[in-house]
Each structure stands twice: as structure tokens, then as C-alpha cells.
Design a protein around this motif. Structure first.
Motif, PDB file in Angstrom:
ATOM      1  N   GLY A 112       0.803  -1.214   0.000  1.00  0.00           N
ATOM      2  CA  GLY A 112       0.000   0.000   0.000  1.00  0.00           C
ATOM      3  C   GLY A 112       0.835   1.263   0.000  1.00  0.00           C
ATOM      4  O   GLY A 112       0.292   2.363  -0.171  1.00  0.00           O
ATOM      5  N   THR A 115       0.677   3.046  -3.393  1.00  0.00           N
ATOM      6  CA  THR A 115      -0.642   3.647  -3.573  1.00  0.00           C
ATOM      7  C   THR A 115      -0.766   4.927  -2.754  1.00  0.00           C
ATOM      8  O   THR A 115      -1.233   5.961  -3.255  1.00  0.00           O
ATOM      9  CB  THR A 115      -1.742   2.659  -3.159  1.00  0.00           C
ATOM     10  OG1 THR A 115      -1.637   1.479  -3.966  1.00  0.00           O
ATOM     11  CG2 THR A 115      -3.126   3.256  -3.342  1.00  0.00           C
ATOM     12  N   SER A 151      -4.165   1.427 -12.499  1.00  0.00           N
ATOM     13  CA  SER A 151      -4.935   1.149 -11.290  1.00  0.00           C
ATOM     14  C   SER A 151      -5.129   2.375 -10.414  1.00  0.00           C
ATOM     15  O   SER A 151      -5.976   2.373  -9.520  1.00  0.00           O
ATOM     16  CB  SER A 151      -4.262   0.038 -10.476  1.00  0.00           C
ATOM     17  OG  SER A 151      -3.088   0.505  -9.830  1.00  0.00           O
ATOM     18  N   THR A 194     -10.722   6.288  -6.057  1.00  0.00           N
ATOM     19  CA  THR A 194     -10.124   5.023  -6.490  1.00  0.00           C
ATOM     20  C   THR A 194      -8.887   4.685  -5.670  1.00  0.00           C
ATOM     21  O   THR A 194      -8.708   3.545  -5.217  1.00  0.00           O
ATOM     22  CB  THR A 194      -9.752   5.104  -7.983  1.00  0.00           C
ATOM     23  OG1 THR A 194     -10.934   5.271  -8.760  1.00  0.00           O
ATOM     24  CG2 THR A 194      -9.026   3.849  -8.446  1.00  0.00           C
ATOM     25  N   GLN A 197      -9.851   3.724  -2.060  1.00  0.00           N
ATOM     26  CA  GLN A 197     -10.439   2.385  -2.009  1.00  0.00           C
ATOM     27  C   GLN A 197      -9.372   1.311  -2.190  1.00  0.00           C
ATOM     28  O   GLN A 197      -9.387   0.292  -1.483  1.00  0.00           O
ATOM     29  CB  GLN A 197     -11.527   2.249  -3.082  1.00  0.00           C
ATOM     30  CG  GLN A 197     -12.767   3.084  -2.803  1.00  0.00           C
ATOM     31  CD  GLN A 197     -13.755   3.063  -3.947  1.00  0.00           C
ATOM     32  OE1 GLN A 197     -13.416   2.723  -5.094  1.00  0.00           O
ATOM     33  NE2 GLN A 197     -14.989   3.442  -3.666  1.00  0.00           N
ATOM     34  N   ARG A 198      -8.446   1.550  -3.087  1.00  0.00           N
ATOM     35  CA  ARG A 198      -7.366   0.581  -3.297  1.00  0.00           C
ATOM     36  C   ARG A 198      -6.488   0.487  -2.054  1.00  0.00           C
ATOM     37  O   ARG A 198      -6.093  -0.608  -1.647  1.00  0.00           O
ATOM     38  CB  ARG A 198      -6.537   0.990  -4.518  1.00  0.00           C
ATOM     39  CG  ARG A 198      -5.485  -0.022  -4.901  1.00  0.00           C
ATOM     40  CD  ARG A 198      -4.998   0.228  -6.318  1.00  0.00           C
ATOM     41  NE  ARG A 198      -4.121  -0.843  -6.739  1.00  0.00           N
ATOM     42  CZ  ARG A 198      -2.805  -0.719  -6.888  1.00  0.00           C
ATOM     43  NH1 ARG A 198      -2.227   0.438  -6.662  1.00  0.00           N
ATOM     44  NH2 ARG A 198      -2.065  -1.732  -7.276  1.00  0.00           N
ATOM     45  N   ALA A 200      -7.394   1.032   1.011  1.00  0.00           N
ATOM     46  CA  ALA A 200      -8.154   0.321   2.041  1.00  0.00           C
ATOM     47  C   ALA A 200      -8.116  -1.180   1.802  1.00  0.00           C
ATOM     48  O   ALA A 200      -7.973  -1.972   2.757  1.00  0.00           O
ATOM     49  CB  ALA A 200      -9.588   0.823   2.077  1.00  0.00           C
ATOM     50  N   ARG A 201      -8.229  -1.610   0.543  1.00  0.00           N
ATOM     51  CA  ARG A 201      -8.164  -3.043   0.232  1.00  0.00           C
ATOM     52  C   ARG A 201      -6.783  -3.601   0.573  1.00  0.00           C
ATOM     53  O   ARG A 201      -6.675  -4.706   1.119  1.00  0.00           O
ATOM     54  CB  ARG A 201      -8.482  -3.280  -1.242  1.00  0.00           C
ATOM     55  CG  ARG A 201      -9.940  -3.042  -1.617  1.00  0.00           C
ATOM     56  CD  ARG A 201     -10.254  -3.623  -2.983  1.00  0.00           C
ATOM     57  NE  ARG A 201      -9.447  -3.045  -4.041  1.00  0.00           N
ATOM     58  CZ  ARG A 201      -9.792  -1.967  -4.744  1.00  0.00           C
ATOM     59  NH1 ARG A 201     -10.927  -1.336  -4.480  1.00  0.00           N
ATOM     60  NH2 ARG A 201      -9.015  -1.508  -5.707  1.00  0.00           N
ATOM     61  N   GLN A 202      -5.747  -2.853   0.236  1.00  0.00           N
ATOM     62  CA  GLN A 202      -4.403  -3.323   0.533  1.00  0.00           C
ATOM     63  C   GLN A 202      -4.163  -3.408   2.035  1.00  0.00           C
ATOM     64  O   GLN A 202      -3.519  -4.337   2.519  1.00  0.00           O
ATOM     65  CB  GLN A 202      -3.375  -2.399  -0.134  1.00  0.00           C
ATOM     66  CG  GLN A 202      -3.342  -2.531  -1.653  1.00  0.00           C
ATOM     67  CD  GLN A 202      -2.485  -1.486  -2.324  1.00  0.00           C
ATOM     68  OE1 GLN A 202      -2.506  -0.313  -1.947  1.00  0.00           O
ATOM     69  NE2 GLN A 202      -1.718  -1.883  -3.335  1.00  0.00           N
ATOM     70  N   ALA A 204      -6.452  -3.955   4.279  1.00  0.00           N
ATOM     71  CA  ALA A 204      -7.252  -5.075   4.794  1.00  0.00           C
ATOM     72  C   ALA A 204      -6.585  -6.421   4.509  1.00  0.00           C
ATOM     73  O   ALA A 204      -6.620  -7.342   5.327  1.00  0.00           O
ATOM     74  CB  ALA A 204      -8.633  -5.042   4.197  1.00  0.00           C
ATOM     75  N   SER A 205      -5.942  -6.526   3.331  1.00  0.00           N
ATOM     76  CA  SER A 205      -5.296  -7.784   2.961  1.00  0.00           C
ATOM     77  C   SER A 205      -3.940  -7.954   3.617  1.00  0.00           C
ATOM     78  O   SER A 205      -3.384  -9.060   3.666  1.00  0.00           O
ATOM     79  CB  SER A 205      -5.140  -7.874   1.436  1.00  0.00           C
ATOM     80  OG  SER A 205      -4.251  -6.866   0.957  1.00  0.00           O
TER      81      SER A 205
END
Length: 206
Positions: A112, A115, A151, A194, A197-198, A200-202, A204-205
Motif C-alpha cells: 500500500g 498507492t 490502477s 479510487t 479504495q485501493r 483500504a483493500r491493501q 485489509a489484505s
């Protein structure tokens, strides 16, 4: 010279590049280098001269080079920059800037950090400098970099043939085709969403 504000998020702090970052960057570039085939990333013994070259560009008003410092460790794990400023006629105000010269240690990929660094750089350019456009480009053959740029929400504009020097090993003195992307001011709110959101996904993972 271009402004060089410190930019900080939750994962990364972008600090104006200096020789105090050299020991950390030497360690960073000594990690797995398989992803660097298309990008200018110094070898460990070249980090000092790399920093010198970027600081010369900064002194000439061409660039604001940054060290990417991971907040989790306080160590510099890569670099990025503002580059190629373009100003309104008869004004010092910018209307466009490029984000580039970006690389990270292999261990920082997918965390992340990249990003969030883009989010910080774009936010500063659009919200503080009020630019109309942020450019990004990469070697047209670099599918990984092209996917990463896309992305972010940037728009692919095409390939400019023999646009800039090649950084590929064995291609010294040659020019590369460059894949060109941009974000313009009206697109920035959607692009910011965008990126958030990306990120946040990173997170979380991770």
C-alpha cells in the motif's frame, strides 16, 4: 526550484531526498531486483551518485526528488519525484507536473506504500498547487508498471515512439517508446476515491 513539502500519510512519509537516506536506500536496492528491468534503480554502489544526480535536477528546477520512508520502520525504502514542471506563460504557477522516477524495495511491494505515495503526491499537486494535469509515463514494454499506473485511475493516452532514454540494461544510448497516462483536474475527485479504495483493500489484505 520546485517546492518540496514533506508529505505524510498513514504508511509512508515522503521526505526531500538527501544523502542521509543513502544507507537505507543501499539496503533497499540490495533486495530482489527482478522488477527493476525497465526502471532507473541504482545498484548499491551507485546510490551516492544517484542522489547527486537527482539533487542536481532539483537545483536546476526540474524536479522535487523524495525518499519514501516507511512509517512502520522509519527507514527509506524507495524513491519518487515530481518531474518536468510546466508553468503558465509569464507566471511561476504550475499547470502540469509529472510524477515519476518511482521505485520501492521488493519487500515494500504490495504493502500500500506506493498507492499512498501516489495519493499524497496527487493531492498536493491538485489541491495545494492547483495544477490542471498530472502526467505519468513508463516504458511501453513494462506491463507491470502500466497496470500499476492504470490502477490509480489515470487515463492511458497512447504510446509516444522514441520519447525518452531507455533505462533497460544493454540499451545505453537508445531511446524507448513511452506509454503516457494522465489525470486532469476534473478527474481528480474520482481518482482520489479510487486510490483511497485501493489503499483500504491493501490495508485489509495486509
Amino acid at each position: 526550484m520546485l517546492p518540496s513539502p514533506v508529505l505524510e500519510g498513514s504508511l509512508v512519509r515522503l521526505e526531500p531526498l538527501s544523502h542521509r537516506h543513502a544507507p537505507d536506500l543501499i539496503a533497499a536496492v540490495a533486495e530482489d531486483r527482478d522488477s527493476y528491468a525497465w526502471t532507473w534503480v541504482p545498484a548499491p554502489e551507485q546510490v551516492g551518485s544517484y542522489i547527486d544526480a537527482q539533487l542536481e535536477r532539483a537545483a536546476a528546477g526540474q524536479m522535487t526528488p523524495y525518499a519514501q520512508v516507511a512509517l512502520s520502520s522509519g527507514r527509506a525504502i524507495g524513491a519518487t519525484a515530481y518531474w518536468d514542471p510546466r508553468r503558465w506563460p509569464d507566471s511561476d504557477d504550475l499547470f502540469a507536473i509529472e510524477v515519476g522516477f518511482t521505485w520501492l524495495a521488493a519487500s515494500a511491494h504490495g504493502t500500500g506504500i506506493n498507492t499512498e505515495a501516489k495519493l499524497l503526491l496527487f493531492e498536493n499537486a491538485f489541491s495545494d498547487w492547483h495544477v490542471e494535469r498530472v502526467d505519468l509515463k513508463t516504458d511501453a514494454r513494462n506491463a507491470r508498471s502500466r497496470a500499476a499506473i492504470a490502477s490509480t485511475g489515470a487515463t492511458f493516452e497512447g504510446v509516444l515512439r522514441r520519447w525518452s532514454r531507455s533505462w533497460t540494461p544493454g540499451e545505453d544510448g537508445l531511446l524507448r517508446d513511452s506509454a503516457m497516462f494522465s489525470v486532469i483536474a476534473p478527474e481528480w475527485p474520482a481518482c482520489r476515491t479510487t486510490l483511497r479504495q485501493r489503499l483500504a483493500r491493501q490495508a485489509a489484505s495486509g
